[in-house]
Design a protein around this motif. Structure first.
Motif, PDB file in Angstrom:
ATOM      1  N   ILE A 103      -6.240  -5.135  -7.845  1.00  0.00           N
ATOM      2  CA  ILE A 103      -4.802  -4.854  -7.721  1.00  0.00           C
ATOM      3  C   ILE A 103      -4.203  -5.685  -6.593  1.00  0.00           C
ATOM      4  CG2 ILE A 103      -3.134  -3.071  -7.083  1.00  0.00           C
ATOM      5  CD1 ILE A 103      -5.131  -1.052  -8.424  1.00  0.00           C
ATOM      6  N   LYS A 104      -4.874  -5.719  -5.451  1.00  0.00           N
ATOM      7  CA  LYS A 104      -4.362  -6.455  -4.296  1.00  0.00           C
ATOM      8  C   LYS A 104      -4.404  -7.964  -4.522  1.00  0.00           C
ATOM      9  CE  LYS A 104      -3.295  -3.129  -1.424  1.00  0.00           C
ATOM     10  NZ  LYS A 104      -1.942  -2.945  -0.857  1.00  0.00           N
ATOM     11  N   SER A 105      -5.330  -8.436  -5.347  1.00  0.00           N
ATOM     12  CA  SER A 105      -5.357  -9.875  -5.640  1.00  0.00           C
ATOM     13  C   SER A 105      -4.139 -10.295  -6.455  1.00  0.00           C
ATOM     14  CB  SER A 105      -6.643 -10.234  -6.390  1.00  0.00           C
ATOM     15  OG  SER A 105      -6.605  -9.783  -7.745  1.00  0.00           O
ATOM     16  N   LEU A 106      -3.611  -9.362  -7.228  1.00  0.00           N
ATOM     17  CA  LEU A 106      -2.416  -9.640  -8.031  1.00  0.00           C
ATOM     18  C   LEU A 106      -1.143  -9.412  -7.239  1.00  0.00           C
ATOM     19  CD1 LEU A 106      -3.559  -7.860 -11.326  1.00  0.00           C
ATOM     20  CD2 LEU A 106      -3.526 -10.332 -10.887  1.00  0.00           C
ATOM     21  N   ARG A 107      -1.121  -8.342  -6.428  1.00  0.00           N
ATOM     22  CA  ARG A 107       0.056  -7.976  -5.652  1.00  0.00           C
ATOM     23  C   ARG A 107      -0.379  -7.424  -4.304  1.00  0.00           C
ATOM     24  NH1 ARG A 107       4.795  -6.071  -7.965  1.00  0.00           N
ATOM     25  NH2 ARG A 107       5.318  -5.471  -5.821  1.00  0.00           N
ATOM     26  N   PRO A 108      -0.520  -8.277  -3.298  1.00  0.00           N
ATOM     27  CA  PRO A 108      -0.966  -7.786  -1.986  1.00  0.00           C
ATOM     28  C   PRO A 108      -0.046  -6.725  -1.390  1.00  0.00           C
ATOM     29  CG  PRO A 108      -1.110 -10.179  -2.089  1.00  0.00           C
ATOM     30  CD  PRO A 108      -0.380  -9.738  -3.326  1.00  0.00           C
ATOM     31  N   ASP A 109       1.237  -6.742  -1.796  1.00  0.00           N
ATOM     32  CA  ASP A 109       2.209  -5.793  -1.224  1.00  0.00           C
ATOM     33  C   ASP A 109       2.272  -4.483  -1.986  1.00  0.00           C
ATOM     34  OD1 ASP A 109       3.531  -7.177  -3.472  1.00  0.00           O
ATOM     35  OD2 ASP A 109       5.263  -5.978  -2.868  1.00  0.00           O
ATOM     36  N   LEU A 110       1.549  -4.367  -3.102  1.00  0.00           N
ATOM     37  CA  LEU A 110       1.623  -3.141  -3.898  1.00  0.00           C
ATOM     38  C   LEU A 110       0.956  -2.002  -3.130  1.00  0.00           C
ATOM     39  CD1 LEU A 110       2.749  -2.715  -6.879  1.00  0.00           C
ATOM     40  CD2 LEU A 110       0.366  -2.340  -7.498  1.00  0.00           C
ATOM     41  N   LEU A 111       1.631  -0.855  -3.054  1.00  0.00           N
ATOM     42  CA  LEU A 111       1.144   0.305  -2.314  1.00  0.00           C
ATOM     43  C   LEU A 111       0.243   1.134  -3.229  1.00  0.00           C
ATOM     44  CD1 LEU A 111       1.580   1.733   0.483  1.00  0.00           C
ATOM     45  CD2 LEU A 111       3.355   3.077  -0.664  1.00  0.00           C
ATOM     46  N   ILE A 112      -1.054   1.208  -2.908  1.00  0.00           N
ATOM     47  CA  ILE A 112      -2.005   1.973  -3.719  1.00  0.00           C
ATOM     48  C   ILE A 112      -2.102   3.385  -3.147  1.00  0.00           C
ATOM     49  CG2 ILE A 112      -4.364   2.126  -4.592  1.00  0.00           C
ATOM     50  CD1 ILE A 112      -4.614  -0.881  -4.221  1.00  0.00           C
ATOM     51  N   CYS A 113      -1.711   4.365  -3.957  1.00  0.00           N
ATOM     52  CA  CYS A 113      -1.546   5.752  -3.495  1.00  0.00           C
ATOM     53  C   CYS A 113      -2.455   6.696  -4.280  1.00  0.00           C
ATOM     54  CB  CYS A 113      -0.099   6.212  -3.695  1.00  0.00           C
ATOM     55  SG  CYS A 113       1.167   5.071  -3.142  1.00  0.00           S
ATOM     56  N   VAL A 114      -2.621   7.897  -3.733  1.00  0.00           N
ATOM     57  CA  VAL A 114      -3.376   8.940  -4.409  1.00  0.00           C
ATOM     58  C   VAL A 114      -2.978  10.290  -3.822  1.00  0.00           C
ATOM     59  CG1 VAL A 114      -5.334   8.861  -2.799  1.00  0.00           C
ATOM     60  CG2 VAL A 114      -5.727   9.582  -5.177  1.00  0.00           C
ATOM     61  N   ASP A 115      -3.067  11.333  -4.628  1.00  0.00           N
ATOM     62  CA  ASP A 115      -2.964  12.710  -4.132  1.00  0.00           C
ATOM     63  C   ASP A 115      -4.372  13.157  -3.749  1.00  0.00           C
ATOM     64  OD1 ASP A 115      -0.265  13.573  -4.241  1.00  0.00           O
ATOM     65  OD2 ASP A 115      -0.369  13.731  -6.406  1.00  0.00           O
TER      66      ASP A 115
END
Length: 359
Positions: free
Chosen positions: A52-64
């Motif tokens: 995911i980060k290789s495609l979009r380093p700024d994407l916020l990866i979240c979880v509950d």
């Protein structure tokens, strides 16, 4: 035109599909939320997050990932964290010990997630534990997810947990503003209504948000209607988000909508609205980001595509205005430093001490 990526979406499986990659590249995609279905083991999770980060380093990866019954990853070395009520119960026996234990829990929670590439957990729960006092007539969806009935104890334990998250390099998200614990209905399947006065809510359930206004990095409002304050759920209410949360309580961080697929999210003043209309209403009310969860599998994720493309069309038509301030608040939630590896974490003195402090 201001770049603002407000949509947090989900994926169906253990790895990215071509459709997932296409959606992640969409200009309005700003985050991705993971669920238990996206977990097999640590190696798989770390690989997924790295892709995911290789495609979009700024994407916020979240979880509950709160502990207790709301913890998405439970095997392959992840610590089984207690429900937050355990810290409230410990407070009644040893107040200072409880704050230290809550800090330890925050560190373990944040450090284990960060070691696998996850950026943010939607925690802590700031709702009050009305169920303990009033029984089954109060929220079972919150229940033992809450620290305590007393807002002062809740605020102190939450601040301790957030300190642990900060030590692990992770931001925080207080939820569900101004309070979901008093109502019995579950906003996943119903539209809860809390008929108390504004004065009563601010003096009790919402009090932790004021006391923690300089510590909270983000907030998630409740899909609850408080008719003596506004006729729409808090996540669609400028009164709650702008006038009260930001104005009266002084909160400066990011605001996430709760999941727009929940029943409480798409009924606005008696009308069933589309996902795009719900997203526009939430953003217009003061949310910086909107979540749409568990929609990647039905119909091949058509609902996700409809939201991404529909909100983009609304932007281009001038029906929704992107916000540079909202985008800056989103980016501020990203970790500032790379995490230690899992192997390094397992021998770290602070981590080992934190495990010993858990109740």
């Amino acid at each position: 035109m201001t770049e603002h990526a407000p949509i947090v979406l989900d994926i169906a499986g253990l790895s990215l599909t071509a459709d997932d990659r296409r959606r992640i590249a969409h200009p309005l995609a700003g985050g991705l939320i993971l669920f238990a279905r996206n977990w097999a083991d640590r190696a798989q999770l770390a690989s997924l997050c790295a892709e995911i980060k290789s495609l979009r380093p700024d994407l916020l990866i979240c979880v509950d990932h709160e502990g207790g019954r709301v913890q998405r990853f439970r095997t392959d070395g992840f610590t089984h964290l207690p429900a937050m009520r355990a810290f409230g119960e410990l407070w009644m026996r040893d107040a200072m010990g409880a704050t230290d234990a809550a800090t330890a829990a925050g560190y373990v929670l944040g450090a284990e997630l960060r070691a696998c590439g996850v950026d943010l957990s939607f925690t802590p729960v700031l709702d009050l534990d009305w169920q303990e006092e009033m029984g089954a007539s109060r929220s079972t969806v919150i229940g033992d997810r809450a620290f305590h009935r007393d807002p002062r104890v809740t605020a102190l334990l939450a601040k301790s947990l957030m300190h642990g998250l900060l030590q692990a390099g992770m931001a925080n998200c207080g939820k569900h503003f101004p309070g979901h614990g008093f109502v019995a209905a579950d906003s996943h399947v119903d539209i809860p209504v809390d008929r108390r006065s504004r004065k009563a809510i601010l003096a009790d359930d919402a009090a932790p948000y004021g006391w923690l206004s300089s510590s909270l990095a983000s907030v998630m409002p409740a899909h609850v209607v408080y008719p003596k304050v506004d006729s729409v759920p808090a996540g669609f209410s400028r009164i709650w988000l702008e006038d009260i949360l930001r104005g009266r309580l002084g909160f400066q961080g990011a605001v996430f909508s709760d999941d727009l697929s929940m029943a409480g999210a798409r009924q606005i003043e008696g009308r069933t609205v589309t996902y795009v209309a719900a997203a526009q209403a939430a953003l217009g009310a003061g949310c910086d980001m909107v979540l749409l969860c568990n929609q990647s599998e039905p119909e091949g994720g058509r609902i996700l595509d409809d939201l991404l493309d529909g909100l983009l069309a609304a932007r281009d038509a001038g029906q929704w205005r992107p916000s540079d301030a909202s985008e800056q608040r989103r980016l501020a939630l990203l970790p500032l430093a790379p995490p230690p590896s899992w192997d390094a974490l397992m021998t770290e003195a602070r981590y080992l001490r934190a495990l010993d402090l858990l109740p």
